[in-house]
Design a protein around this motif. Sequence first.
Motif, PDB file in Angstrom:
ATOM      1  N   CYS A  35     -33.144  33.298  71.088  1.00  0.00           N
ATOM      2  CA  CYS A  35     -34.174  33.123  70.882  1.00  0.00           C
ATOM      3  C   CYS A  35     -35.798  32.755  71.496  1.00  0.00           C
ATOM      4  O   CYS A  35     -36.969  32.239  71.223  1.00  0.00           O
ATOM      5  CB  CYS A  35     -34.512  31.272  69.796  1.00  0.00           C
ATOM      6  SG  CYS A  35     -33.136  30.966  68.586  1.00  0.00           S
ATOM      7  N   GLN A  49     -36.555  29.875  66.845  1.00  0.00           N
ATOM      8  CA  GLN A  49     -35.465  29.100  66.045  1.00  0.00           C
ATOM      9  C   GLN A  49     -36.234  28.675  64.608  1.00  0.00           C
ATOM     10  O   GLN A  49     -37.107  27.644  64.945  1.00  0.00           O
ATOM     11  CB  GLN A  49     -34.550  27.653  67.047  1.00  0.00           C
ATOM     12  CG  GLN A  49     -33.765  27.113  66.010  1.00  0.00           C
ATOM     13  CD  GLN A  49     -32.510  26.201  66.601  1.00  0.00           C
ATOM     14  OE1 GLN A  49     -33.121  25.492  68.211  1.00  0.00           O
ATOM     15  NE2 GLN A  49     -31.985  25.701  65.960  1.00  0.00           N
ATOM     16  N   LEU A  59     -26.950  29.438  64.663  1.00  0.00           N
ATOM     17  CA  LEU A  59     -28.098  29.700  64.986  1.00  0.00           C
ATOM     18  C   LEU A  59     -29.053  30.649  64.220  1.00  0.00           C
ATOM     19  O   LEU A  59     -28.714  31.709  64.108  1.00  0.00           O
ATOM     20  CB  LEU A  59     -28.230  30.186  66.585  1.00  0.00           C
ATOM     21  CG  LEU A  59     -29.765  29.731  66.864  1.00  0.00           C
ATOM     22  CD1 LEU A  59     -30.388  28.450  66.677  1.00  0.00           C
ATOM     23  CD2 LEU A  59     -29.790  30.329  68.369  1.00  0.00           C
ATOM     24  N   ARG A  61     -33.046  33.309  63.979  1.00  0.00           N
ATOM     25  CA  ARG A  61     -34.413  33.190  64.658  1.00  0.00           C
ATOM     26  C   ARG A  61     -35.575  33.808  63.342  1.00  0.00           C
ATOM     27  O   ARG A  61     -34.534  34.797  63.457  1.00  0.00           O
ATOM     28  CB  ARG A  61     -33.571  33.732  66.354  1.00  0.00           C
ATOM     29  CG  ARG A  61     -33.283  34.690  66.090  1.00  0.00           C
ATOM     30  CD  ARG A  61     -33.500  35.998  67.346  1.00  0.00           C
ATOM     31  NE  ARG A  61     -32.955  37.026  67.478  1.00  0.00           N
ATOM     32  CZ  ARG A  61     -31.913  37.769  68.522  1.00  0.00           C
ATOM     33  NH1 ARG A  61     -32.534  37.390  69.708  1.00  0.00           N
ATOM     34  NH2 ARG A  61     -31.738  39.112  68.093  1.00  0.00           N
TER      35      ARG A  61
END
Length: 121
Positions: A35, A49, A59, A61
């Motif tokens: 990120c 993020q 995850l 971003r």
Amino acid sequence: MALEEPEKPKWGGQTSAKLKGSKEQEVWPLLADFCNMDKWFPGLHTCYQVGGVPGQPGLVRYCERGTDETTILWAKEKLLMIDPINQCMTYEIVDNNMGFESYVATMQLVPINNHGCKIEW
């Protein structure tokens, strides 16, 4: 009988950047910080993020860059795989305003004969 849609042609490409004098173990923490790409990728204005757990698959971003004062290009990208042993990661664009569909990319650090490393993308 249902008609089958013709398969769309897939595009593939590759690029790399040599980092002379930089060892993989020095570069990997920057690359692995999914990120913070705006800290090292030219032209990217922001990257942060929006979901998931840092350093873990899943995850997500948000990345944004401007081409001029009125045009903002953005993408939400999801980390699919991260491998610190082989120093590589794979991610996909899950939403964007640039027209990308089914975009998946892998980035990997590769040593260059004791003279640094390169990022293959």
